[in-house]
Every structure is written in structure tokens, then in C-alpha cells.
Design a protein around this motif. Structure first.
Motif, PDB file in Angstrom:
ATOM      1  N   GLY A   6      -1.112   2.285 -23.161  1.00 28.29           N
ATOM      2  CA  GLY A   6      -1.681   3.409 -22.412  1.00 28.29           C
ATOM      3  C   GLY A   6      -2.932   2.989 -21.675  1.00 28.29           C
ATOM      4  N   ALA A   7      -3.789   2.198 -22.336  1.00 27.62           N
ATOM      5  CA  ALA A   7      -5.023   1.750 -21.692  1.00 27.62           C
ATOM      6  C   ALA A   7      -4.702   0.831 -20.527  1.00 27.62           C
ATOM      7  CB  ALA A   7      -5.904   1.019 -22.709  1.00 27.62           C
ATOM      8  N   GLY A   8      -3.753  -0.090 -20.745  1.00 24.18           N
ATOM      9  CA  GLY A   8      -3.349  -0.993 -19.674  1.00 24.18           C
ATOM     10  C   GLY A   8      -2.737  -0.215 -18.525  1.00 24.18           C
ATOM     11  N   GLY A   9      -1.923   0.761 -18.877  1.00 27.09           N
ATOM     12  CA  GLY A   9      -1.295   1.587 -17.848  1.00 27.09           C
ATOM     13  C   GLY A   9      -2.329   2.383 -17.076  1.00 27.09           C
ATOM     14  N   GLY A  10      -3.353   2.874 -17.789  1.00 28.58           N
ATOM     15  CA  GLY A  10      -4.405   3.649 -17.123  1.00 28.58           C
ATOM     16  C   GLY A  10      -5.200   2.785 -16.174  1.00 28.58           C
ATOM     17  N   GLY A  11      -5.527   1.549 -16.636  1.00 30.17           N
ATOM     18  CA  GLY A  11      -6.276   0.633 -15.780  1.00 30.17           C
ATOM     19  C   GLY A  11      -5.483   0.276 -14.542  1.00 30.17           C
ATOM     20  N   ALA A  12      -4.191   0.011 -14.707  1.00 32.87           N
ATOM     21  CA  ALA A  12      -3.340  -0.337 -13.572  1.00 32.87           C
ATOM     22  C   ALA A  12      -3.195   0.866 -12.651  1.00 32.87           C
ATOM     23  CB  ALA A  12      -1.974  -0.807 -14.069  1.00 32.87           C
ATOM     24  N   GLY A  13      -3.109   2.057 -13.266  1.00 34.89           N
ATOM     25  CA  GLY A  13      -2.976   3.270 -12.459  1.00 34.89           C
ATOM     26  C   GLY A  13      -4.228   3.546 -11.661  1.00 34.89           C
ATOM     27  N   GLY A  14      -5.399   3.261 -12.250  1.00 32.93           N
ATOM     28  CA  GLY A  14      -6.657   3.496 -11.551  1.00 32.93           C
ATOM     29  C   GLY A  14      -6.793   2.600 -10.333  1.00 32.93           C
ATOM     30  N   GLY A  16      -4.244   1.235  -8.926  1.00 32.28           N
ATOM     31  CA  GLY A  16      -2.988   1.353  -8.192  1.00 32.28           C
ATOM     32  C   GLY A  16      -3.144   1.939  -6.805  1.00 32.28           C
ATOM     33  N   ALA A  17      -3.968   2.981  -6.668  1.00 30.97           N
ATOM     34  CA  ALA A  17      -4.132   3.630  -5.369  1.00 30.97           C
ATOM     35  C   ALA A  17      -4.771   2.680  -4.366  1.00 30.97           C
ATOM     36  CB  ALA A  17      -4.973   4.895  -5.517  1.00 30.97           C
ATOM     37  N   ALA A  18      -5.822   1.978  -4.793  1.00 26.45           N
ATOM     38  CA  ALA A  18      -6.498   1.025  -3.906  1.00 26.45           C
ATOM     39  C   ALA A  18      -5.567  -0.138  -3.576  1.00 26.45           C
ATOM     40  CB  ALA A  18      -7.775   0.511  -4.563  1.00 26.45           C
ATOM     41  N   GLN A  19      -4.839  -0.589  -4.584  1.00 26.50           N
ATOM     42  CA  GLN A  19      -3.894  -1.688  -4.374  1.00 26.50           C
ATOM     43  C   GLN A  19      -2.792  -1.269  -3.412  1.00 26.50           C
ATOM     44  OE1 GLN A  19      -2.411  -2.933  -8.164  1.00 26.50           O
ATOM     45  NE2 GLN A  19      -2.807  -5.084  -7.747  1.00 26.50           N
ATOM     46  N   GLU A  21      -2.926   1.057  -1.118  1.00 33.94           N
ATOM     47  CA  GLU A  21      -3.488   1.202   0.222  1.00 33.94           C
ATOM     48  C   GLU A  21      -3.663  -0.167   0.883  1.00 33.94           C
ATOM     49  OE1 GLU A  21      -7.582   2.845   2.174  1.00 33.94           O
ATOM     50  OE2 GLU A  21      -6.720   4.011   0.540  1.00 33.94           O
ATOM     51  N   ALA A  22      -4.155  -1.139   0.126  1.00 29.60           N
ATOM     52  CA  ALA A  22      -4.331  -2.494   0.656  1.00 29.60           C
ATOM     53  C   ALA A  22      -2.977  -3.080   1.047  1.00 29.60           C
ATOM     54  CB  ALA A  22      -5.021  -3.378  -0.371  1.00 29.60           C
ATOM     55  N   TRP A  23      -1.971  -2.865   0.206  1.00 27.75           N
ATOM     56  CA  TRP A  23      -0.633  -3.385   0.480  1.00 27.75           C
ATOM     57  C   TRP A  23      -0.067  -2.736   1.742  1.00 27.75           C
ATOM     58  CZ3 TRP A  23       2.002  -7.458  -0.362  1.00 27.75           C
ATOM     59  CH2 TRP A  23       3.385  -7.474  -0.227  1.00 27.75           C
ATOM     60  N   GLN A  24      -0.294  -1.421   1.901  1.00 26.69           N
ATOM     61  CA  GLN A  24       0.193  -0.720   3.089  1.00 26.69           C
ATOM     62  C   GLN A  24      -0.464  -1.269   4.355  1.00 26.69           C
ATOM     63  OE1 GLN A  24      -0.576   3.341   2.001  1.00 26.69           O
ATOM     64  NE2 GLN A  24       1.471   3.640   1.165  1.00 26.69           N
ATOM     65  N   GLN A  25      -1.745  -1.629   4.273  1.00 29.42           N
ATOM     66  CA  GLN A  25      -2.445  -2.205   5.420  1.00 29.42           C
ATOM     67  C   GLN A  25      -1.848  -3.565   5.778  1.00 29.42           C
ATOM     68  OE1 GLN A  25      -6.579  -2.221   4.390  1.00 29.42           O
ATOM     69  NE2 GLN A  25      -6.823  -0.012   4.694  1.00 29.42           N
ATOM     70  N   VAL A  26      -1.561  -4.370   4.765  1.00 27.16           N
ATOM     71  CA  VAL A  26      -0.943  -5.681   5.006  1.00 27.16           C
ATOM     72  C   VAL A  26       0.420  -5.490   5.658  1.00 27.16           C
ATOM     73  CG1 VAL A  26       0.085  -7.695   3.856  1.00 27.16           C
ATOM     74  CG2 VAL A  26      -2.170  -6.877   3.162  1.00 27.16           C
ATOM     75  N   MET A  27       1.205  -4.572   5.110  1.00 25.89           N
ATOM     76  CA  MET A  27       2.539  -4.325   5.660  1.00 25.89           C
ATOM     77  C   MET A  27       2.464  -3.807   7.094  1.00 25.89           C
ATOM     78  SD  MET A  27       4.562  -5.412   3.422  1.00 25.89           S
ATOM     79  CE  MET A  27       6.145  -4.798   3.942  1.00 25.89           C
ATOM     80  N   GLN A  28       1.477  -2.987   7.398  1.00 23.89           N
ATOM     81  CA  GLN A  28       1.318  -2.451   8.754  1.00 23.89           C
ATOM     82  C   GLN A  28       0.995  -3.583   9.720  1.00 23.89           C
ATOM     83  OE1 GLN A  28       1.903   0.708   9.964  1.00 23.89           O
ATOM     84  NE2 GLN A  28       1.638  -0.323  11.911  1.00 23.89           N
ATOM     85  N   ARG A  29       0.077  -4.478   9.308  1.00 22.75           N
ATOM     86  CA  ARG A  29      -0.276  -5.619  10.173  1.00 22.75           C
ATOM     87  C   ARG A  29       0.947  -6.502  10.404  1.00 22.75           C
ATOM     88  NH1 ARG A  29      -5.177  -5.570   7.265  1.00 22.75           N
ATOM     89  NH2 ARG A  29      -4.490  -7.261   5.915  1.00 22.75           N
TER      90      ARG A  29
END
Length: 94
Positions: A6-14, A16-19, A21-29
Motif C-alpha cells: 500500500g505504501a509503495g502503491g501510494g508513493g507510485a500513485g503520488g 504517477g500524475a507528474a510522471q 504528464e511528463a510522459w505525455q509531453q515526451v509523446m507529444q514532442r
């Protein structure tokens, strides 16, 4: 156990949104760099899987399905190596 997951999942989830968004920017470029085929549509990005000197190289091809050679609605057989497209965008060396 379950608490650690749960803690690992929470950290990844936290992060996750920034990750995400960064991935979407890379894909857009990347999407902006994809050439267009003879239909004027963005090409499919593929990687050579067959063993040989070009294995692992990236290339672009028409994204439409194969069809009869004369059918204007089917694949136009556009092909371009990604490295060649990169050189075209940058222009000749200064």
C-alpha cells in the motif's frame, strides 16, 4: 505484506500524475516529429525486429492497412528511416 504494498502503491500513485504528464509531453514532442505519408496522415512508428544490421532501427511507414496496389484508400507504401527524417528537420550541418 499488504501494508508495504500500500505504501509503495501510494508513493507510485503520488508521483504517477507528474510522471504521466511528463510522459505525455515526451509523446507529444515525438508525435510532432512524425512525418506524414502520401495520404497526408501521420505515419506509424516502428522498430526493425528482424535480425541483421538494421535490427533495432526506427522507421516510419504508412499507417493504413495493406490493400490492392491501385486502391488509393489502402497503404501508400511510404517508408522513411527515422534517422533520415531527423536529418531533414535539422537541415545541412553549419
Amino acid at each position: 505484506g499488504a501494508g508495504g504494498g500500500g505504501a509503495g502503491g501510494g508513493g507510485a500513485g503520488g508521483g504517477g500524475a507528474a510522471q504521466r504528464e511528463a510522459w505525455q509531453q515526451v509523446m507529444q514532442r515525438m508525435s510532432d516529429k512524425v512525418p506524414r505519408c502520401h495520404h497526408g496522415e501521420k505515419c506509424r512508428v516502428q522498430v526493425v525486429k528482424k535480425a541483421g544490421p538494421t535490427q533495432g532501427k526506427t522507421f516510419y511507414s504508412c499507417a493504413r492497412a495493406e490493400g490492392h496496389r491501385g486502391d488509393k484508400e489502402s497503404n501508400c507504401r511510404f517508408f522513411q528511416w527515422a534517422a533520415a527524417a531527423e536529418r531533414k528537420r535539422k537541415g545541412p550541418p553549419a
